[in-house]
Design a protein around this motif. Sequence first.
Motif, short mmCIF file in Angstrom:
data_model
loop_
_atom_site.label_atom_id
_atom_site.label_comp_id
_atom_site.label_asym_id
_atom_site.label_seq_id
_atom_site.Cartn_x
_atom_site.Cartn_y
_atom_site.Cartn_z
N ASP A 238 52.44 39.70 37.77
CA ASP A 238 51.35 39.11 38.61
C ASP A 238 50.08 39.89 38.73
OD1 ASP A 238 52.04 41.14 40.18
OD2 ASP A 238 52.81 39.98 41.71
N GLY A 239 50.01 40.92 37.74
CA GLY A 239 48.99 41.68 37.52
C GLY A 239 48.73 42.91 38.36
N LEU A 240 50.05 42.97 39.44
CA LEU A 240 49.69 43.82 40.31
C LEU A 240 50.96 45.17 40.23
CD1 LEU A 240 49.27 41.50 43.43
CD2 LEU A 240 47.55 43.11 42.47
N LYS B 97 49.02 34.07 37.84
CA LYS B 97 49.07 34.99 39.08
C LYS B 97 47.95 35.93 38.85
CE LYS B 97 53.78 34.03 38.97
NZ LYS B 97 54.93 34.78 38.69
N SER B 98 47.56 36.38 37.66
CA SER B 98 47.01 37.69 37.50
C SER B 98 45.36 37.60 37.52
CB SER B 98 47.64 38.52 36.26
OG SER B 98 47.17 37.79 34.93
N ASN B 99 44.89 36.29 37.82
CA ASN B 99 43.41 36.33 38.09
C ASN B 99 42.60 36.71 36.79
OD1 ASN B 99 44.31 35.66 40.60
ND2 ASN B 99 43.42 37.57 41.24
N THR C 250 43.28 39.10 34.56
CA THR C 250 43.66 40.62 34.05
C THR C 250 45.11 40.53 33.38
OG1 THR C 250 44.88 41.06 36.25
CG2 THR C 250 42.50 41.54 36.23
C1 LIG Z 1 44.51 37.48 42.45
O1 LIG Z 1 43.93 36.80 43.50
C2 LIG Z 1 44.66 36.51 44.79
C3 LIG Z 1 44.10 35.88 45.70
O2 LIG Z 1 42.61 36.49 45.89
C4 LIG Z 1 45.11 38.02 45.40
O3 LIG Z 1 45.82 38.24 46.39
C5 LIG Z 1 45.61 38.93 44.18
O4 LIG Z 1 45.97 40.26 44.54
C6 LIG Z 1 44.97 38.88 42.89
N1 LIG Z 1 45.60 39.81 41.78
C7 LIG Z 1 45.21 40.54 40.88
C8 LIG Z 1 45.91 41.00 39.94
O5 LIG Z 1 44.07 40.90 41.12
#
Ligand SMILES: *[C@@H]1O[C@H](CO)[C@@H](O)[C@H](O)[C@H]1NC(C)=O
Length: 363
Positions: free
Chosen positions: A108-110, A170-172, A174
């Motif tokens: 999820d990019g996190l 999910k990763s916006n 990134t």
């Molecule tokens: C993507 O956006 C969501 C909603 O704003 C946020 O919770 C999440 O941390 C973001 N993920 C990344 C990888 O930036």
Amino acid sequence: MLAWTALVALVPYVLAAPASSDCTGTISSLDDVADAVQCTTVNINSFTVPAGETFSLSLLQGTTVNMQGNVAFGNETWSGPLFEVTGDDITFNGNDYIFDGGGPFYWDGLGTNGGVTKPHPMMKVEISGTMTDVHVVNSPAQCFSVSNPAALTMSGTIVDNSQGNLPNSKSNGTAAGHNTDGFDVSANDLTITNSTVINQDDCLAINRGTNLVFSNNYCATGHGISIGSITSNVIVSGVVISGNTCYNTQQGFRIKTDAAATNSTVSNVTYSNNKATGVYDYGVLMTQSYPASFGTPGNGVNITDISFTGGATTIETNSSATMVAVDCGEGSCDGTWDWSGLTVSGGKTGAIDNCTVITGFTQ
Ligand SMILES: *[C@@H]1O[C@H](CO)[C@@H](O)[C@H](O)[C@H]1NC(C)=O
Ligand SMILES: *[C@@H]1O[C@H](CO)[C@@H](O)[C@H](O)[C@H]1NC(C)=O
Ligand SMILES: *[C@@H]1O[C@H](CO)[C@@H](O)[C@H](O)[C@H]1NC(C)=O
Ligand SMILES: *[C@@H]1O[C@H](CO)[C@@H](O)[C@H](O)[C@H]1NC(C)=O
Ligand SMILES: *[C@@H]1O[C@H](CO)[C@@H](O)[C@H](O)[C@H]1NC(C)=O
Ligand SMILES: *[C@@H]1O[C@H](CO)[C@@H](O)[C@H](O)[C@H]1NC(C)=O
Ligand SMILES: *[C@@H]1O[C@H](CO)[C@@H](O)[C@H](O)[C@H]1NC(C)=O
Ligand SMILES: *[C@@H]1O[C@H](CO)[C@@H](O)[C@H](O)[C@H]1NC(C)=O
């Protein structure tokens, strides 16, 4: 009731007839593991580990493991690890078979900084001996955690998280993979060689240990080859980083010590015959400001005897990258820093702060 003398007489017979370990155990599901590890040859067939369970091998001394098929893991948000192996004097033959961590299910990019819980490390290695030709794809987060009890050589390892370079829903926008370190090392007497890591974080991160060799490896798209981050009360000493290639990585070569760390040392590190191209942040970064790349350094970690010698290390960075930056605390970077084997081109000139001991290099 048996007489004491009769019991004593029985002892030799009990000791003389242990179950023989000179057998071959075959694993085709987790149910087979307990019996298989009673043998000193263990073959692993292709199977899927049930979600939420660790495939854990606690091996007899001298065991040979042969992978004979790919291993997958059921998908579930839990903390892992997915696979762990312990034992002394082990010969682990991966035979180019694959451990598939199911990364896309978790990414999820996190990474391990947020989002869903991701099993990590994916692969926990606590053996001595050799581990050869093990392939891993799509680790949910950090891949190999290595803390061998005695000398270990890992060769022909592949960590392929290239799919994690792409964004997902999910990763916006990134990279979906994050914190996917190739090798996290807290160990002595370890050699990692002839291996490949394609990922989104450090290719190698040495957290502590002595007599460590990282040679002839290929690192792409992640954060490059790192020592650290270094916390308090640890020693890193006797590190050889040679013959490696970094391609399109954030850093080439980096030592990072936590700004707040105390009572630690990093000493006797030699870089030789390495190559890095397409580096987009820092070619070489020695920082005592971590987690900042360049900030307010602490001076509770001594970094001594850091050399680029014994064969040229050549780095080409992006035009927007900093070629070399050194961010030391006052008095904490010392000893011999012979950098005569370092050539860097392509980027901006960085600062060298609180470090007057570098010789043989000007940028
Ligand atoms: C993507 O956006 C969501 C909603 O704003 C946020 O919770 C999440 O941390 C973001 N993920 C990344 C990888 O930036
Ligand atoms: C886990 O999910 C990933 C991504 O959807 C998929 O590639 C993998 O095959 C799944 N694993 C299993 C065992 O079903
Ligand atoms: C690494 O690769 C080189 C060149 O192919 C080979 O000579 C060497 O034996 C390999 N090392 C190990 C430990 O497999
Ligand atoms: C300093 O670190 C060493 C390990 O490198 C440890 O043995 C020692 O106890 C530490 N000293 C203090 C005062 O914590
Ligand atoms: C430095 O490290 C190398 C490689 O581990 C080792 O051979 C050498 O003895 C070390 N030198 C010192 C002064 O400890
Ligand atoms: C810098 O390197 C990155 C990663 O290799 C690459 O994607 C990017 O296009 C490069 N940028 C420039 C300005 O060269
Ligand atoms: C770091 O170096 C300083 C100055 O030489 C010394 O006083 C200190 O004990 C060293 N710290 C460690 C952990 O070795
Ligand atoms: C030198 O190190 C001290 C900490 O020991 C730090 O406060 C100072 O900012 C450093 N100097 C530079 C120029 O970075």
